[in-house]
Enzyme design. Structure first.
Site, PDB file in Angstrom:
ATOM      1  N   GLU A   1       0.831  -1.218   0.000  1.00 54.60           N
ATOM      2  CA  GLU A   1       0.000   0.000   0.000  1.00 54.60           C
ATOM      3  C   GLU A   1       0.862   1.263   0.000  1.00 54.60           C
ATOM      4  O   GLU A   1       0.525   2.264  -0.642  1.00 54.60           O
ATOM      5  CB  GLU A   1      -0.902  -0.028   1.248  1.00 54.60           C
ATOM      6  CG  GLU A   1      -1.958   1.042   1.287  1.00 54.60           C
ATOM      7  CD  GLU A   1      -2.942   0.948   0.133  1.00 54.60           C
ATOM      8  OE1 GLU A   1      -3.723  -0.010   0.083  1.00 54.60           O
ATOM      9  OE2 GLU A   1      -2.916   1.835  -0.741  1.00 54.60           O
TER      10      GLU A   1
ATOM     11  N   ASP B   1      10.224   7.793 -10.535  1.00 56.10           N
ATOM     12  CA  ASP B   1       9.456   7.368  -9.358  1.00 56.10           C
ATOM     13  C   ASP B   1       7.960   7.294  -9.707  1.00 56.10           C
ATOM     14  O   ASP B   1       7.290   6.302  -9.399  1.00 56.10           O
ATOM     15  CB  ASP B   1       9.714   8.352  -8.207  1.00 56.10           C
ATOM     16  CG  ASP B   1       8.934   8.000  -6.969  1.00 56.10           C
ATOM     17  OD1 ASP B   1       9.332   7.044  -6.275  1.00 56.10           O
ATOM     18  OD2 ASP B   1       7.911   8.661  -6.695  1.00 56.10           O
TER      19      ASP B   1
ATOM     20  N   LYS C   1       5.270   3.982  -9.966  1.00 59.20           N
ATOM     21  CA  LYS C   1       3.956   3.941  -9.314  1.00 59.20           C
ATOM     22  C   LYS C   1       2.840   3.673 -10.326  1.00 59.20           C
ATOM     23  O   LYS C   1       1.906   2.916 -10.037  1.00 59.20           O
ATOM     24  CB  LYS C   1       3.724   5.244  -8.554  1.00 59.20           C
ATOM     25  CG  LYS C   1       4.686   5.371  -7.357  1.00 59.20           C
ATOM     26  CD  LYS C   1       4.706   6.762  -6.785  1.00 59.20           C
ATOM     27  CE  LYS C   1       5.647   6.872  -5.591  1.00 59.20           C
ATOM     28  NZ  LYS C   1       5.909   8.252  -5.186  1.00 59.20           N
TER      29      LYS C   1
HETATM   30  N1  HSE Z   1      10.211  10.489  -3.487  1.00 60.91           N
HETATM   31  C1  HSE Z   1       8.855  10.053  -3.423  1.00 60.91           C
HETATM   32  C2  HSE Z   1       7.951  11.242  -3.696  1.00 60.91           C
HETATM   33  C3  HSE Z   1       8.596   9.479  -2.068  1.00 60.91           C
HETATM   34  O1  HSE Z   1       8.444  12.367  -3.678  1.00 60.91           O
HETATM   35  O2  HSE Z   1       6.784  11.056  -3.961  1.00 60.91           O
HETATM   36  C4  HSE Z   1       7.284   8.773  -1.929  1.00 60.91           C
HETATM   37  O3  HSE Z   1       7.182   7.686  -2.778  1.00 60.91           O
END
Ligand code: HSE
Length: 399
Positions: free
Chosen positions: A125, A197, A201
């Site tokens: 999660e 990143d 996701k």
């Molecule tokens: N570096 C990520 C962000 C951390 O800034 O969203 C959380 O996944």
């Protein structure tokens, strides 16, 4: 009987898990229906002043071979050694809850299969949207829907930077430094600013929603490092905020198109008002129409909250509740190339190149948004023909 768990990694998230667990231990135990405690914290560094100094170990095998540890929170980040450790835990029947999006995006299919085979849980999660509950809602609460599209702001650091550029005219570099100080950014912030990143996701969301593993290498990804303050200001004058949008859409041909790119989000869209470190995820389904999930997308305690929620879930259930999520897929022909992406587009071009109505002109050129939708290739051709200084797609509310 007390349920014992271990925390792998004592960085921003891991230390947050320990802090939040002991702060709320009584209510957590009540919700879990059993006493709980952290038996080990794995880290190669020394923490002699920690109130939990006696729990630290540098040896993963101590945790792996302790049958009293039934659950593990993995907060180390990166694919290795996290993958080896997590797989070994699952193969021993220890449930794992992770905040590690890189691990899930690259190896989620293998780890889900391992959890299923060994009768334990692999939960993640915290890997998407920080504090926001999105994985379990997508998998369970929205399971009755045919989901056609998911779009969101999935990186807190870039949203924080864009908000600072917009509100305070802060430079990109200063805003990034602040985000790092606040513990939002990755160890290597390139992963944030170049969109990797957010890409990880949207891979996790795409895999979960469409049932086949989507790897980061199959997803078009562009970050925010090229965004100019001029375009932030011009987008505003034209009624939009610039956001790093990660989305996945099912096309009419049945393929899915996941992508990460900066987009102009019109002010009438709720996502335009999502600022600072906050994330938002918009889900479009035939039953729900659209539903938005909103909350803190990064930071110590928000992320720890999601990890601990999973640990509690793992302690409560010894069945594999996410195990049917998605299957491996070496063949990525179900993913459409970004050239099939179609939208209205923002352009900023030299003034003498523009004779369009509604354009905003100043010393930095003329900025306008096309009335018609253009494919990716058409937009690139138009940008070349007009010597565009900048061009970006405009987010469309419904697919
Ligand atoms: N570096 C990520 C962000 C951390 O800034 O969203 C959380 O996944």
């Amino acid at each position: 009987m007390s349920a014992k768990f271990a925390v792998l990694g004592h960085g921003v998230v891991g230390s947050g898990v320990v802090e939040l667990f002991y702060k709320n231990k009584k209510s957590i135990e009540k919700r879990a229906g059993t006493e709980m405690d952290i038996k080990y914290i794995l880290d190669l560094r020394d923490f002699p002043d920690s109130p939990y100094a006696d729990k630290f170990t540098k040896d993963f095998n101590v945790i792996l071979n302790d049958d009293e540890v039934t659950s593990v929170a993995e907060c180390m980040g990166g694919v290795e050694p996290a993958f080896t450790f997590v797989k070994a835990c699952l193969e021993k029947g220890k449930s794992v809850s992770t905040s590690n999006k890189e691990l899930v995006a690259e190896k989620g299919d293998i780890l889900l299969a391992a959890a299923k085979e060994h009768g334990c849980n692999f939960f993640f999660e915290a890997s998407v949207g920080g504090a926001i509950p999105i994985i379990r809602p997508l998998h369970r609460c929205l399971a009755a829907n045919d989901i056609s599209r998911v779009a969101g702001i999935l990186n807190g650091t870039t949203n924080f930077i864009l908000t600072k550029m917009y509100n305070d005219h802060m430079s990109f570099a200063d805003a990034l430094k602040l985000a790092q100080e606040l513990g939002y950014a990755e160890k290597d912030p390139t992963a944030d600013v170049e969109g990797h990143d957010a890409c990880r996701k949207i891979c996790i969301i795409s895999s979960l929603v469409f049932g086949k593993h989507v790897y980061p290498k199959s997803v078009y990804t562009k970050g925010i490092s090229q965004i100019d303050l001029v375009d932030v200001a011009d987008a505003d004058i034209l009624g939009n905020a610039i956001k790093l949008v990660a989305s996945v859409t099912r096309l009419e041909n049945g393929k899915i198109l996941p992508a990460v790119m900066p987009m102009l989000v019109p002010y009438e869209n709720i996502m335009s008002g999502v600022n600072d470190v906050f994330n938002a995820v918009l889900v479009y389904g035939d039953g729900i129409d659209q539903t938005m999930f909103y909350g803190r997308g990064a930071g110590k305690l928000p992320t720890a909250s999601a990890v601990l929620g999973d640990v509690i879930e793992a302690v409560k259930h010894n069945v594999t509740v996410l195990s049917q999520s998605w299957e491996s897929s070496e063949d990525d022909s179900f993913i459409a190339p970004v050239t099939e992406f179609c939208a209205r587009w923002y352009f900023r071009v030299p003034e003498d190149k523009c004779n369009c109505e509604g354009a905003y002109s100043d010393d930095n050129g003329a900025a306008f948004i096309t009335e018609e939708k253009l494919t990716w290739a058409e937009a690139e051709a138009k940008a070349k023909e007009m010597n565009a200084f900048a061009f970006m797609p405009v987010f469309q509310s419904a697919s």
